[in-house]
Write a protein that holds these residues in place. Structure first.
Motif, PDB file in Angstrom:
ATOM      1  N   SER A   2       0.833  -1.216   0.000  1.00 41.40           N
ATOM      2  CA  SER A   2       0.000   0.000   0.000  1.00 41.40           C
ATOM      3  C   SER A   2       0.861   1.256   0.000  1.00 41.40           C
ATOM      4  O   SER A   2       0.523   2.259  -0.635  1.00 41.40           O
TER       5      SER A   2
ATOM      6  N   TRP B  80      -6.802  -0.056  -3.722  1.00 39.47           N
ATOM      7  CA  TRP B  80      -5.339   0.004  -3.710  1.00 39.47           C
ATOM      8  C   TRP B  80      -4.826   1.019  -2.695  1.00 39.47           C
ATOM      9  O   TRP B  80      -3.771   0.831  -2.087  1.00 39.47           O
TER      10      TRP B  80
ATOM     11  N   PRO C   1      -5.345  -2.443   4.672  1.00 37.98           N
ATOM     12  CA  PRO C   1      -4.554  -2.666   3.454  1.00 37.98           C
ATOM     13  C   PRO C   1      -4.910  -3.972   2.744  1.00 37.98           C
ATOM     14  O   PRO C   1      -5.195  -4.988   3.378  1.00 37.98           O
TER      15      PRO C   1
END
Length: 494
Positions: free
Chosen positions: A253, A438, A444
């Motif tokens: 991330s 994303w 994440p």
């Protein structure tokens, strides 16, 4: 002395009846509470179909072990008319813990949505447009949005004990009871059924699924579980000395965020993410697990590659011992521009009071959208759906604190992913949908992949879907359309 003793005894005798009267008064008030249920009728176009539907917003009263009402749970149900008991029904909630269902309801799947900027700009000042939502899922499923106690308009009644509701298992039991009650009241026990949650709502989905299937003989079979911005295993969130999992699962991330903001080479986020995954699982994990035994040349190679992926200087990485906490990253990545990046959605940027701190003042991806959503749910529920209350809508409530994180399993950190493994192994018709942004640093995408790839979780009925935005991927118009399309396919494929 005797007079003092007599006086103290008299006061003590008076105190017990007063306390009893207070308790009796609360019990009487709770028993007298009349739940509000309001149904209105509407029409709209969803998935290319013109559909008539009813909207019922109402309270379900839950009782304590003594049979006394102690919580009023508000649900909002959107049902296609004429009613069809063979249609799927999806139960949806948000997370927090302490968050109302406003985000999924007014942002993604409800028949109306609030139209805020799609390009990571803040929502500004009112009025905020409340528009028809053709991406709502009413063409493929009826929907019931649930606000657990302390969220939305849902409340504990007089005398209600927070310990009965504010915790992992307590919350799951309450939501499961509301679902069972709704199925019975609406003649939907044999309908295809889906659970859907966002953020902590994914954690709740696993816990509720466990309550629906594994805790009584009154089982509720499920066709699918929808996980949006997934958090199931909190080991990745624990920034405790010695815990290296979070640094590994957040690295991809960080990499896609650095590329988005021009701090690392640009490219397709899926390609950047895969490159970072492989580095995180290989050289980076190996380095972290060696701790202080890692040789200097290995440290130098890892530091160099980390700098390339994250856009942070090697000097700064050395100062963090090559362990990048998200809170520091939000502040450090764009410090040279005098900007911070968001937590829920790292595409968003903000400006702090000054540029010297270690972490950001606030999350620009939250204050960039919260006013619009809060205005929208109050306007829609109060004015259009005719729900009358003097209670404030708790979009992100603090009243659920303290939260009991115990799952009832001793010597185990908080991880509900095994519940999903059990559900999949014991129901061959169950499938899981996972949607991840994303640019989500709150939950994440690699953390979701990690938790759902553990031993005991069948892999053949879990599908991952990725979006070019953050935690609330539906804020971006293109991703809301894609998410809706992906879920239509998931529900139709049963």
């Amino acid at each position: 002395m005797k007079l003092h003793i007599l006086a103290a005894t008299a006061l003590a005798c008076l105190a017990v009846p007063a306390a009893a009267q207070d308790k009796d008064g609360k019990v009487a008030e709770a028993k007298a509470y009349q739940p509000q249920i309001v149904t209105t009728r509407h029409s709209g176009s969803f998935g290319g179909q013109r559909i008539n539907y009813s909207a019922t917003i109402g309270e379900t009263i839950l009782k304590n072990k003594d049979g006394v009402p102690d919580a009023a749970i508000v649900t909002t149900a959107y049902i296609k008319e004429p009613r069809d008991p063979s249609r799927p029904v999806t139960f949806l909630f948000n997370g927090g813990p302490g968050s109302g269902s406003v985000w999924l309801q007014m942002g993604a799947f409800g028949p109306k949505r609030v139209a805020i900027p799609s390009d990571a700009r803040d929502d500004g000042a009112p009025p905020y447009p409340i528009v028809d939502n053709p991406d709502a899922l009413l063409d493929v499923t009826d929907m019931v949005f649930i606000d657990p106690p302390g969220t939305g308009f849902s409340v504990l009644l007089p005398g209600g004990d927070p310990k009965n509701y504010f915790g992992v298992q307590q919350d799951a039991r309450a939501v499961a009871e509301v679902i069972r009650r709704w199925l019975g009241d609406n003649g939907r026990w044999n309908s295809p059924k889906y659970l859907g949650g966002e953020s902590y709502g994914t954690f709740r989905s696993a816990a509720v699924a466990n309550q629906l299937v594994n805790t009584t003989y009154n089982d509720v079979g499920l066709n699918g579980i929808i996980l949006i911005s997934t958090i199931l295993d909190y080991s990745g969130r624990a920034e405790s000395p010695g815990n290296e999992v979070g640094y590994i699962t957040t690295l991809p991330s960080l990499a896609v965020t650095a590329a988005f903001h021009g701090k690392a080479p640009a490219g397709d986020p899926s390609v950047i993410a895969e490159t970072a995954r492989q580095f995180a699982l290989g050289p980076y994990a190996s380095f972290l697990l060696k701790g202080q035994k890692a040789p200097a040349e290995e440290r130098a190679a890892v530091r160099r590659r980390l700098a390339q992926l994250t856009g942070l200087s090697e000097t700064y990485l050395d100062q963090t011992d090559l362990r990048i906490s998200p809170g520091r990253f939000y502040k450090e990545l764009l410090r040279d521009r005098g900007q911070t990046v968001g937590r829920l959605d790292t595409r968003y940027t903000g400006r702090d009071y000054d540029n010297a701190g270690e972490g950001p003042d606030n999350d620009p991806s939250f204050f960039g959208i919260d006013a619009g959503y809060t205005a929208a749910i109050n306007s829609w529920a109060r004015d259009s759906l005719k729900f009358k209350t003097d209670r404030e809508y708790q979009a992100i409530g603090r009243s659920v604190r303290p939260w009991d994180w115990s799952t009832g399993d001793s010597d185990q950190y908080v991880n509900v992913a095994p519940y999903l493994g059990t559900a999949l192994r014991e129901n061959s018709g169950l499938r899981i949908f996972v949607g991840q942004g994303w640019y989500d640093m709150a939950t994440p995408f690699f953390g979701a992949e990690y938790s759902l790839s553990r031993t005991g979780i069948p892999q053949d009925r879990t599908s991952f879907h990725y979006y070019d935005s953050g935690h609330m991927m539906y804020v971006r118009d293109e991703d809301r359309v894609k998410l809706s399309r992906d879920l239509r396919q998931f529900i139709r494929a049963r």
